[in-house]
Design a protein around this motif. Structure first.
Motif, PDB file in Angstrom:
ATOM      1  N   LEU A   1       0.844  -1.200   0.000  1.00 20.13           N
ATOM      2  CA  LEU A   1       0.000   0.000   0.000  1.00 20.13           C
ATOM      3  C   LEU A   1       0.879   1.250   0.000  1.00 20.13           C
TER       4      LEU A   1
ATOM      5  N   ILE B   1       3.907   1.591  -1.352  1.00 21.32           N
ATOM      6  CA  ILE B   1       4.402   1.812  -2.722  1.00 21.32           C
ATOM      7  C   ILE B   1       3.296   2.402  -3.578  1.00 21.32           C
ATOM      8  N   THR B   2       2.092   1.828  -3.447  1.00 21.13           N
ATOM      9  CA  THR B   2       0.968   2.297  -4.257  1.00 21.13           C
ATOM     10  C   THR B   2       0.691   3.770  -4.016  1.00 21.13           C
ATOM     11  N   LEU B   3       0.635   4.146  -2.729  1.00 19.36           N
ATOM     12  CA  LEU B   3       0.293   5.531  -2.420  1.00 19.36           C
ATOM     13  C   LEU B   3       1.401   6.488  -2.851  1.00 19.36           C
TER      14      LEU B   3
ATOM     15  N   TRP C   1       3.524   6.030  -5.310  1.00 24.54           N
ATOM     16  CA  TRP C   1       3.474   6.041  -6.776  1.00 24.54           C
ATOM     17  C   TRP C   1       2.316   6.926  -7.252  1.00 24.54           C
ATOM     18  N   LEU C   2       1.162   6.676  -6.675  1.00 15.96           N
ATOM     19  CA  LEU C   2      -0.018   7.445  -7.051  1.00 15.96           C
ATOM     20  C   LEU C   2       0.168   8.921  -6.686  1.00 15.96           C
TER      21      LEU C   2
ATOM     22  N   LEU D   1       2.977  10.777  -6.103  1.00 11.94           N
ATOM     23  CA  LEU D   1       3.981  11.529  -6.837  1.00 11.94           C
ATOM     24  C   LEU D   1       3.592  11.725  -8.289  1.00 11.94           C
ATOM     25  N   LEU D   2       3.069  10.672  -8.879  1.00 12.79           N
ATOM     26  CA  LEU D   2       2.887  10.706 -10.323  1.00 12.79           C
ATOM     27  C   LEU D   2       1.557  11.318 -10.747  1.00 12.79           C
ATOM     28  N   VAL D   3       0.525  11.096  -9.933  1.00 10.91           N
ATOM     29  CA  VAL D   3      -0.803  11.528 -10.373  1.00 10.91           C
ATOM     30  C   VAL D   3      -1.350  12.657  -9.502  1.00 10.91           C
TER      31      VAL D   3
ATOM     32  N   LEU E   1       0.107  14.646  -7.150  1.00 11.83           N
ATOM     33  CA  LEU E   1       0.881  15.880  -7.055  1.00 11.83           C
ATOM     34  C   LEU E   1       0.661  16.796  -8.264  1.00 11.83           C
ATOM     35  N   PRO E   2       0.786  16.270  -9.499  1.00 16.35           N
ATOM     36  CA  PRO E   2       0.505  17.138 -10.645  1.00 16.35           C
ATOM     37  C   PRO E   2      -0.920  17.693 -10.628  1.00 16.35           C
TER      38      PRO E   2
END
Lengths: 322, 270, 284
Positions: free
Chosen positions: B11, B13-15, B17-18, B20-22, B24-25
């Motif tokens: 969880l 890693i998932t959070l 990843w989600l 930073l990549l999705v 945050l932008p």
């Protein structure tokens, strides 16, 4: 970790110090393909690789403002470099740093029609005729389109009894005839020449001549009575060259553009050299017509931009969909 | 339930990843939009050029989705119900628009449908203009969104029990009325999901459309192009405002698609 | 096929014919056009276009961005699928929705997001510039945009497979004393390998073909930040139509390879599933 990965990646991507990035406008693709090897062959340019980026001029200026690390910009109107200067990336007086207001070359706008000129177009006034389909660049997104607009405007102002109302009425008719309002100069060329759309293409002299070469017997130029002088200003981007340590190379590159070999290359690519001697040598190449400047005729670029092209300006008032 | 290890790690890693990549932008966009305020945002949304692009994007995406509703049903039906030489190949080919870069699709379609192209020339002779007209955008979107309806309808059609059709036939219903009264209602949730997916994708599509549309403001300029146009005019806030509008639409469509899928699943279970 | 629920032959033939005709017009004609235009000027022009240094660099950059996306989205996708499929926790369905979000965001908006974040006037712009790190208009920006676009593919394909397989085997292994990594390597991944492959294939296809988002963040530097689709656009706008279509045909070939791989994986997955069913039936 994330940032470290990024910086590792960008080290991979960072070019060596001897590389310059020239961010340029759309239809300058061919000329710099010739200029760059010629520069590399000079003592000053030995070992320097110049990379190119081309697109609509306003888009390119925007990219530089957003961080595209251009060492030099070579544009087709001062207004885009002024925009970059506004963001503080280079000195506001950039135009005074090199001869001819930092423009080693210039061009102008001509008309290109189908072979035989079936719609009998001889001057700007014919663009307002009903049933004429025009291909131009969007003046909001490219200097190419701004020159088209200003050239037509200059012609309209010269007509007997011209005032703001007649001029606006004329421009309204012209832009009602617009078939495609392309993003950049090359897109407009593609629409007109390759896709066979429209009766008239309005674009730079250099592009008009080049299309004539590429599509022999299919199109022909029309030289109007008057047009606008289109400066091709250049500048190094202070903040970027400082950071990259390429100030000397960037300056040498731009100074090379003023030397005879480079001026010859401009002329061969149908772009008018600023060097009078080289221009005289190629005088037969270029169209003969009356050229007005943006400074004299329209009060300079910042005034022209504000009056005509900013949101809510003349162009927005004039351009209505059919 | 928590017999298995690795919940915290996976969880986490998932959070990360989600986030930073999705997220945050998206947060950057939201912050930029907040800085503008609703009044300014509304002004951008109601600009004639934006409204024209909105109408165009929604209209062309809707037409393409409707066309693909029928085309997709036809192709799915033929692939599931009939055996013919080349069926496997046709089945694999349905996914071509997913696999083919949109820019490649764009230049290919422009070449074909330009007035000088293979299909553009005969169509032009009939007085039909495809490239550089809204019809061209629709053609590009039909290509790009073709797989959605086929791929949502196909599995439902495959799992449809034959008994009900046989029962219907034995009760004297014609083949057509069996299709209309028995089969079609079973397919409606899947069709709706496929339609929604195609529509959502169509509104946001860029690569295949820019080449063929001609990008005429107020006429053939799609919404994503207005964003690019605004960026080219140094109007980042206006571009942000339109991006927010498109994102809101994405959220709504995502919600709708999830609800539709749930409905489809319930129908399948029942 | 039982005649009681099939159509008369003429209806069948008409339907098959019209479906194939529609597919030919919509799908096959564009594909043929790309190869036709690419080869129209002869093999020499084709070969020169494909082996041009800028084209080679574009191919390299495209493959690099795709490879990074595959690794990161693959690993994170497995983690996410594990967390979501094996556990129940508050906010679980919200998480699923959030993961699917990139599917419905317009590529141009994705590009804009990264400009807002990493552009000179963005959140991290000043910091990055003072540390001389280039993200946007350089390779990292292209990689990030590709990562965003291809974000959900692996999870989306893994999740249903993991849920369908269930957790019994893993739980049994756990009771027998297997460690977490062992369970993942020996049981879970072999069970879901076709779903994983399928997700990775879709992810790489999309990564190779992405245009809109990458176009916004690339900066279009020839031989440096042009991906293959952007290189095609540049050639197309350079009057080099045959070269543009030659490079486009390379992308078409990768698309066709993708379709073949996908068909193979689907076929293998189906077989694996059927075998599992048979095995399950015997055990039951």
């Amino acid at each position: 970790m994330f940032i470290r990965t990024l910086s590792l990646l960008s080290i991979l991507a960072v070019a060596s110090a001897a590389d310059l990035l020239n961010v340029s406008y759309d239809v300058a693709r061919e000329v710099y393909k010739d200029v760059n090897p010629a520069f590399a062959a000079t003592p000053a340019g030995a070992g320097i690789t110049v990379k190119q980026s081309h697109d609509g001029s306003a888009k390119q200026a925007q990219a530089v403002i957003n961080g595209l690390s251009a060492d030099v910009v070579t544009m087709n109107s001062p207004s885009d470099i002024d925009q970059i200067a506004k963001s503080g990336l280079l000195a506001a007086d950039w135009a005074t740093r090199l001869p001819h207001r930092s423009s080693p070359s210039y061009s102008t706008h001509l008309l290109l029609v189908r072979a035989g000129n079936p719609k009998a177009i001889v001057d700007w006034g014919d663009l307002a005729k009903p049933g004429v389909q025009i291909v131009v660049v969007n003046p909001k997104t490219g200097a190419n389109g701004k020159y088209t607009y200003l050239a037509a405007l200059a012609w309209a102002r010269r007509q007997p009894g011209a005032n703001d109302d007649t001029v606006k009425d004329f421009l309204r008719k012209v832009y009602a005839n617009v078939l495609a309002l392309d993003k950049g100069g090359r897109g407009a060329t593609s629409t007109f020449a390759q896709r066979g759309l429209g009766d008239v293409l309005v674009t730079f002299e250099s592009e008009v001549f080049r299309i004539e070469q590429e599509f022999p017997g299919k199109v022909q130029r029309v030289v109007p009575s008057v047009s606008v002088k289109a400066d091709n200003p250049v500048a190094w981007i202070d903040r970027n060259v400082e950071r990259k340590g390429t100030a000397a190379q960037a300056k040498a590159y731009l100074e090379f553009l003023y030397t005879a070999p480079a001026q010859e290359i401009f002329a061969k690519n149908f772009i008018r050299p600023s060097d009078e001697a080289v221009l005289a040598k190629h005088a037969a190449t270029f169209a003969k017509l009356d050229l007005v400047t943006v400074e004299e005729q329209f009060g300079g670029w910042s005034v022209a931009q504000k009056t005509h092209f900013d949101d809510g300006g003349w162009f927005d008032q004039l351009y209505q969909p059919r | 339930m928590r017999v298995l290890p690795g919940f915290g790690l996976s969880l986490g890693i998932t959070l990360l990843w989600l986030g930073l990549l999705v997220l945050l932008p998206l947060a950057a966009l939201a912050a930029k939009a907040m800085g503008m305020g609703w009044a300014d945002m509304w002004r951008v949304w109601t600009e004639p050029r934006v409204i024209a692009a909105l109408e165009l994007s929604f209209f062309t995406a809707a037409v393409a989705a409707v066309v693909n509703l029928f085309l997709g049903l036809l192709i799915a039906w033929v692939l599931v119900r009939y055996r013919f030489p080349g069926r496997k190949l046709a089945d694999a080919l349905v996914d071509l628009p997913f696999a083919l870069p949109t820019a490649v699709a764009g230049i290919a379609l422009t070449t074909i449908y330009a007035p000088t192209g293979w299909l553009g020339e005969p169509l032009a002779a009939l007085g039909i203009k495809v490239a550089y007209a809204p019809l061209g955008i629709i053609v590009a979107l039909i290509f790009v969104t073709l797989p959605f309806v086929v791929r949502t309808v196909q599995p439902v059609l495959e799992s449809l029990p034959h008994e009900i059709e046989e029962a219907s036939a034995s009760l004297g219903a014609s083949r057509w009325s069996t299709f209309r009264r028995v089969i079609l209602p079973e397919l409606i949730p899947a069709l709706a999901t496929g339609f929604a997916l195609a529509f959502a994708r169509g509104v946001g599509e860029f690569g295949s459309v820019v080449f063929i549309s001609g990008n005429l403001p107020m006429k053939t300029e799609i919404l994503p192009l207005v964003i690019i146009g605004k960026l080219d005019q140094y109007a980042v806030p206006a571009a942000t405002a339109i991006a927010v509008l498109m994102l809101l639409f994405s959220f709504v469509m995502l919600l709708a698609i999830n609800l539709l899928q749930r409905w489809a699943q319930r129908r399948a279970v029942a | 096929m039982n005649s009681s629920h099939s159509e008369p032959a003429w209806v069948r033939r008409t339907l098959i014919g019209s479906a194939l005709a529609a597919m030919a017009v919509v799908l096959v004609v564009p594909l043929v056009a790309v190869f036709w235009e690419g080869l129209a000027a002869g093999w020499q022009v084709y070969w020169a276009a494909v082996t041009d240094p800028d084209a080679r660099h574009a191919i390299w950059l495209t493959l690099l961005a795709a490879a990074i996306s595959l690794v990161i989205n693959g690993v994170a996708g497995i983690a996410a699928a594990w967390a979501i499929a094996k556990f129940r926790f508050p906010g679980r369905s919200l998480l699923i929705t959030a993961i699917e979000l990139p599917f419905s965001v317009s590529p141009v908006v994705v590009g804009l997001l990264f400009v807002l974040l990493f552009g000179s006037h963005g959140w991290f712009g000043a910091w990055l510039q003072s540390h001389d790190v280039r993200v946007i208009f350089a390779m990292p920006g292209i990689v990030l945009a590709t990562l965003f676009i291809t974000f959900p593919f692996v999870v989306r394909e893994l999740l249903p497979v993991m849920e369908a397989v269930g957790s019994e085997e893993e739980e049994a292994a756990r009771v027998l004393g297997a460690r977490g990594w062992q369970i993942l390597w020996r049981i879970t991944l072999p069970n879901v390998k076709w779903g994983l492959m399928y997700g990775l294939i879709l992810c790489s296809a999309r990564a190779i073909g992405e245009f809109g988002a990458v176009s916004v963040v690339s900066g279009h530097i020839r031989g440096e930040t042009n991906t293959m689709p952007l290189h095609v656009e540049i050639l197309y706008n350079d009057y080099q139509y045959n070269a543009a279509f030659a490079c486009a045909s390379v992308l078409c070939l990768t698309a066709l390879v993708t379709l073949v791989l996908k068909a193979v994986v689907e076929w293998r997955a189906e077989r694996a599933l059927n075998q599992a069913k048979v095995k399950g039936g015997v055990e039951a």
